[in-house]
Design a protein around this motif. Sequence first.
Motif, PDB file in Angstrom:
ATOM      1  N   ILE A  87       0.822  -1.210   0.000  1.00 53.18           N
ATOM      2  CA  ILE A  87       0.000   0.000   0.000  1.00 53.18           C
ATOM      3  C   ILE A  87       0.857   1.262   0.000  1.00 53.18           C
ATOM      4  O   ILE A  87       0.607   2.193  -0.758  1.00 53.18           O
ATOM      5  CB  ILE A  87      -0.953   0.030   1.208  1.00 53.18           C
ATOM      6  N   SER A  88       1.875   1.292   0.846  1.00 50.94           N
ATOM      7  CA  SER A  88       2.634   2.539   0.982  1.00 50.94           C
ATOM      8  C   SER A  88       4.053   2.270   1.460  1.00 50.94           C
ATOM      9  O   SER A  88       4.349   1.217   2.028  1.00 50.94           O
ATOM     10  CB  SER A  88       1.926   3.482   1.965  1.00 50.94           C
ATOM     11  N   SER A  96       2.433   6.711  -1.315  1.00 58.24           N
ATOM     12  CA  SER A  96       1.652   5.618  -1.872  1.00 58.24           C
ATOM     13  C   SER A  96       2.548   4.765  -2.766  1.00 58.24           C
ATOM     14  O   SER A  96       3.379   5.296  -3.510  1.00 58.24           O
ATOM     15  CB  SER A  96       0.477   6.167  -2.688  1.00 58.24           C
TER      16      SER A  96
END
Length: 507
Positions: A71-72, A126
Amino acid sequence: KEMILTVGQQYSEFIKAIPYEHFSRKNLGYLYAIKRGAEFIFDFDDDNIVDLVEDVMTKTSAPINILPNEISLQGAGFVLMTKDVFNPYPLMGPTIPNSWPRGFPIHNSVDENYHGSILFGSKKYSMEQIGVLQFVANENPDIDAIHRMTKPLPMYFKGRNQGGSPIVTPLHSFVPYNAQATIHTPNSLWATLLPSTVPGRVSDIWRGYFSEAIFQEYGLQVAFLPPDITQKRNPHDLMADMDAERDLYHKTSALIDFLTNWIPQTETIPGRMEELWIALYERGYIEEEDVRLVQLWLSALVEAGYDFNRMRRHDRQHHVVLMGQYNYDHDINKLKFWTQKWREIFDVVEVRGPFPDDKLQTLRAAGVNAHKGGEDNGYFSPVMNFWSSLLTYSENPRIEGVIYLHDDAMLDMGQLTQGHYQIPTNRIMLSGNPINDPTLPSYYTLYKNETSAQHDLYEYIFKGMTDAEYKIFDNPETKYHYTTDALLKALNERASWLWVRCVPQQF
C-alpha cells in the motif's frame, strides 16, 4: 520458490535475441515472472546476501522480509534536490565520505550540490508513486572501479536500528539504480528490460536512466532503502571493471542532458519506450540489436497480458515555462522547494525576485533557474519580470508560452483557461477582472513579436487570481511546505482540482 530456467524452457523470438554469457540474460527471468503473474520482481545478484534477523524466543535466525508494503512506503525522508541528477549515498549515512554509486557522473561525484538534503522525514508515499525500491548494500556496495581503487573498503550505511530511513528521489531528478538488490513494483515491471549491446557494468545503469525518463511522465519515483543487504563480492579484476565502465565515465552526463530534454511524441508506455530506445540508438548509447530487443520485449509483454494502462499519465508540460514571482527575498530552501515541486509538472521553472548576487550564485549552482528582479516590494517588478521571461524564451522554438505565478499561489490550469483553451496557448488568461472594468474581455492575446509599447503589460499579469491563491501555512512545524491539511483543504475547496493533474503531488 526457487526456479531454474534451462535453455530448453527459454522460448520465443525474444529469447533468441538475447546473447549468451551476458548480463542481459536476466531478461528471461523477468519475462517468466511477469507471465506467471508476479506483482513485484526482486532483482538480485548471487553475491548479495539478505541479512538475518534473530528470533529471541526460538534463538533461530531467518532472512529479513524485504518485500515492500503493497500500500505505501512509510517513514521516508523528503529529499530537497534541484539538480537534474542526484547522488543518494551521502544521505544514506555511509562510513566513507564523498561516496557515490556506480553510474553517477564521475565529475560531479564530490559536488555537494548533487547530494540533496532531507527537508522533513517520516513521509508516507503511496506505492502507486514508487517505481523502484533500491537497497544499498553493506561491506562491498555497488560502486564503480574508480571508487574502489581510491577509497577504502569495507563500507557501511546507516541501518534502520541506527536511525537510517528510506529516501525518495525527486521526480525531476535522475539517479543510478542497479540490478543487484532492486525491487520493481507492479507499475514498473515493463522497465526491467536490460539492454544487451553494452557491457554488463553499464547495462543495468542505462536501463535505470532510460526508464526514469518515462517514469517522470507517469509520476513514478525511485526510493533508496537502508542496508538489509550485505554484498560478499565475487572476485573482480578492477582494471577490467574500469574498462567495462568506460561509457559510465564518458557518456553519462550527456545521456542525462538528453533525457532531461527529451519530449515524447507518443502517448503510451510501449510507444514511448520504443521511441526512446530508437533515439538512444541514433545517439550511440545502444546498438541496433537493442531496438529489436525492446520491440520483441513489448510484444512479449502484450502476449503475456501485462496491463500498461494501470498508470495514469502525469501530464507534464514540456512547452510552457512556469515563472515564479517573488516580491521579496526568501530563504534558499524555500526557493529550492518551490522550484522542485513545480518541476513535477513543468520541465522549465524559473524564479525571479530581488535576490542578492551571492544568493543568485548559490541558487544557480544548486540547479535553480533564478533571475534578479526589481527591489520594489512587487509594485512594478512583476510586470518587468514577466516581460523579461517572455523575451528570454521568445526565440526558443520549444517554448510556446510563459505562465506567471506568485510564490504563494497554487495553480489550477483547468480553471485558469475556464475550459476554453489547452495549455500551451498564445493567449494570456485573467482569472477575474483585475481592474473591475466590465468592458474588458476575459482573454488577451500576446504574440512573440509584440513589444511593451504596444500593450499595457500590467493587464496581462494575473492580478485577479484570488480564487486560486492559497497561502502556504508557514509555521515553525511546517516550515517551507504545504501541510497535508492545508493542501487537502485547498484542493477540496475547488472540486476540479481533484481530477485535473495540475498541481504538485499531495503530501
